[in-house]
Design an enzyme around this catalytic site. Structure first.
Site, PDB file in Angstrom:
ATOM      1  N   CYS A  75       0.869  -1.185   0.000  1.00  0.00           N
ATOM      2  CA  CYS A  75       0.000   0.000   0.000  1.00  0.00           C
ATOM      3  C   CYS A  75       0.900   1.229   0.000  1.00  0.00           C
ATOM      4  O   CYS A  75       1.661   1.431   0.950  1.00  0.00           O
ATOM      5  CB  CYS A  75      -0.916  -0.014   1.222  1.00  0.00           C
ATOM      6  N   HIS A 168      -1.976  -4.536 -10.718  1.00  0.00           N
ATOM      7  CA  HIS A 168      -2.674  -3.383 -11.314  1.00  0.00           C
ATOM      8  C   HIS A 168      -2.916  -3.608 -12.799  1.00  0.00           C
ATOM      9  O   HIS A 168      -2.062  -4.163 -13.495  1.00  0.00           O
ATOM     10  CB  HIS A 168      -1.838  -2.106 -11.119  1.00  0.00           C
ATOM     11  N   GLU A 217     -10.138   0.185  -6.604  1.00  0.00           N
ATOM     12  CA  GLU A 217      -9.198  -0.683  -5.893  1.00  0.00           C
ATOM     13  C   GLU A 217      -9.772  -2.072  -5.625  1.00  0.00           C
ATOM     14  O   GLU A 217     -10.961  -2.225  -5.301  1.00  0.00           O
ATOM     15  CB  GLU A 217      -8.786  -0.070  -4.551  1.00  0.00           C
ATOM     16  N   CYS A 226      -4.731   6.215  -4.908  1.00  0.00           N
ATOM     17  CA  CYS A 226      -4.121   4.892  -4.725  1.00  0.00           C
ATOM     18  C   CYS A 226      -2.635   5.027  -5.029  1.00  0.00           C
ATOM     19  O   CYS A 226      -2.264   5.331  -6.169  1.00  0.00           O
ATOM     20  CB  CYS A 226      -4.769   3.874  -5.678  1.00  0.00           C
ATOM     21  N   GLY A 229      -1.284   2.375  -7.249  1.00  0.00           N
ATOM     22  CA  GLY A 229      -1.942   2.600  -8.546  1.00  0.00           C
ATOM     23  C   GLY A 229      -1.286   3.732  -9.320  1.00  0.00           C
ATOM     24  O   GLY A 229      -1.116   3.646 -10.539  1.00  0.00           O
TER      25      GLY A 229
HETATM   26  N1  LIG Z   1      -6.554  -2.199  -2.566  1.00  0.00           N
HETATM   27  C1  LIG Z   1      -5.124  -2.447  -2.767  1.00  0.00           C
HETATM   28  C2  LIG Z   1      -4.331  -2.245  -1.468  1.00  0.00           C
HETATM   29  C3  LIG Z   1      -4.196  -0.810  -1.113  1.00  0.00           C
HETATM   30  C4  LIG Z   1      -3.428  -0.069  -2.145  1.00  0.00           C
HETATM   31  C5  LIG Z   1      -3.652   1.427  -2.136  1.00  0.00           C
HETATM   32  N2  LIG Z   1      -4.434   1.962  -1.075  1.00  0.00           N
HETATM   33  C6  LIG Z   1      -2.311   2.121  -2.188  1.00  0.00           C
HETATM   34  O1  LIG Z   1      -2.182   3.263  -1.700  1.00  0.00           O
HETATM   35  O2  LIG Z   1      -1.358   1.533  -2.740  1.00  0.00           O
HETATM   36  C7  LIG Z   1      -4.947  -3.896  -3.156  1.00  0.00           C
HETATM   37  O3  LIG Z   1      -5.803  -4.707  -2.834  1.00  0.00           O
HETATM   38  O4  LIG Z   1      -3.905  -4.187  -3.767  1.00  0.00           O
END
Ligand SMILES: N[C@H](CCC[C@H](N)C(=O)O)C(=O)O
Length: 283
Positions: A75, A168, A217, A226, A229
Site C-alpha cells: 500500500c 494493477h 481498488e 491509490c 496505482g
Molecule cells: N486495494 C489495494 C491495497 C491498497 C493499495 C492502495 N491503497 C495504495 O495506496 O497503494 C490492493 O488490494 O492491492
C-alpha cells in the site's frame, strides 16, 4: 477489547493505523470489516498494522488489510502514513526506515520539507508475476509495454499489467471524470485473467509530466487516491512512451509525484500523509 487507533489519510486514501509493537493483533475478517465500516465502525479504505521487524537491519513490519478484511501485499499511500505514524508516536528517531511488507522491503523517508518519499521497489512487468494469465492472448506491443485486450461488460479494453507488489491493470482514457470507473472497475477487478484479482486504474495523460488518475481498488472500490496505482500508471505510461519521469499524478484526493528511471530502478512515490485523530473503539 478496547482498541486504540489513529485515523490517517494520504491524499484522501484513508486508514486506521494500529500499533502492534507492544501487543499482538490478530483480528478476524469480520473485525477488520467492522473497523473499516463507515457507519458501524471507524471507517477506512485500509487498516495498517505496525509491528516490530523480524529481520535484522529492518526497522518495522507493516501489514495491510483491505476494508473487506483481506490482507494484501502493498500500500503506497499507507507507507507514507506509516512513517509519519512511527515518527509522531516516537517509535523511531530515524528519518528513513526500512519496512518489511508481504511483498518485500520498502523505504519510506521523511523529507526535510515535511514531505514523504517512499522507495516502492522496482515494478514487476512480467505478466505471469503480476499475476496476469495471458495464455492464448495476442498482446499489442506499444513501445516497451504490451497491452492486453480484456473483454469487459461486452466491450474490449486494452490494459497494461503491472505489479507494485500488488496487481494493477492500467488503461488509458480521454477523460477520467467521464470514464466508466464504477461500471467497468468491478468487472476488471474480478476478471478471470487476474487470479489474485486486480486494482483497475483509469489514466488520462495531461502532458508528458502529468496525468489524472482514478483507481477502482481491489476489495475497496474507488478510493480518492491509490499510491501503488499511481506508481503502476506512471510505469505503464513511461513504457508506452507517453510520459517522462517525474510525473505529477492528480487524484480526487490530492496530488502525488512519481519518479522512475526505468528498468529495474525503484519507483519513488512522494506525497502527503496526514494524522486526522486518535481514537479508541470497543471491538
Ligand atoms: N486495494 C489495494 C491495497 C491498497 C493499495 C492502495 N491503497 C495504495 O495506496 O497503494 C490492493 O488490494 O492491492
Amino acid at each position: 477489547m478496547k482498541l486504540k487507533f489513529t485515523k490517517m489519510h494520504g491524499a484522501g486514501n484513508d486508514f486506521v493505523v494500529i500499533d502492534a509493537t507492544a501487543q499482538e493483533i490478530a483480528f478476524t475478517p469480520a473485525q477488520w470489516q467492522r473497523l473499516a465500516d463507515r457507519r458501524f465502525g471507524v471507517g477506512a479504505d485500509q487498516m495498517l498494522v505496525v509491528e516490530k521487524a523480524q529481520t535484522p537491519g529492518i526497522d518495522f513490519r507493516y501489514r495491510i488489510y483491505n476494508s473487506d478484511g483481506g490482507e494484501v501485499e502493498q500500500c503506497g499511500n499507507g507507507a507514507r502514513a506509516f512513517v509519519r505514524y512511527v515518527t509522531e508516536k516516537g517509535l523511531t528517531a530515524k528519518r528513513a526506515i526500512r519496512v518489511e511488507t508481504l511483498s518485500g522491503v520498502i523505504e519510506p523517508r521523511m523529507e526535510d520539507d515535511g514531505g514523504i518519499t517512499v522507495d516502492m521497489g522496482a515494478p514487476v512487468l512480467e505478466a505471469a508475476r503480476v499475476p496476469f494469465d495471458a495464455s492464448g492472448l495476442q498482446g499489442q506491443p506499444q513501445n516497451d509495454d504490451t497491452l492486453w485486450p480484456l473483454d469487459v461488460n461486452g466491450h474490449t479494453v486494452l490494459v497494461s499489467a503491472v505489479s507494485m507488489g500488488n496487481p494493477h491493470a492500467v488503461q488509458l482514457v480521454d477523460d477520467v471524470d467521464a470514464a466508466p470507473v464504477l461500471q467497468d472497475g468491478p468487472a476488471i477487478e474480478h476478471h478471470p485473467r487476474f487470479p489474485k484479482r486486480v486494482n483497475a486504474g483509469f489514466m488520462q495523460v495531461v502532458d508528458r509530466h502529468a496525468i489524472r488518475l482514478r483507481v477502482f481498488e481491489r476489495s475497496a472500490g474507488e478510493t480518492l487516491a491509490c499510491g501503488t496505482g499511481a506508481c503502476a500508471a506512471v510505469v505503464a505510461g513511461i513504457r508506452r512512451g507517453l510520459l517522462a519521469s517525474p510525473v505529477r499524478v492528480g487524484t480526487r484526493g490530492g496530488e502525488l509525484s512519481i519518479a522512475w528511471a526505468g528498468g529495474n530502478a525503484p519507483v519513488l512515490l512522494t506525497g502527503p500523509a496526514v494524522t486526522v485523530f486518535d481514537g479508541e473503539i470497543e471491538l
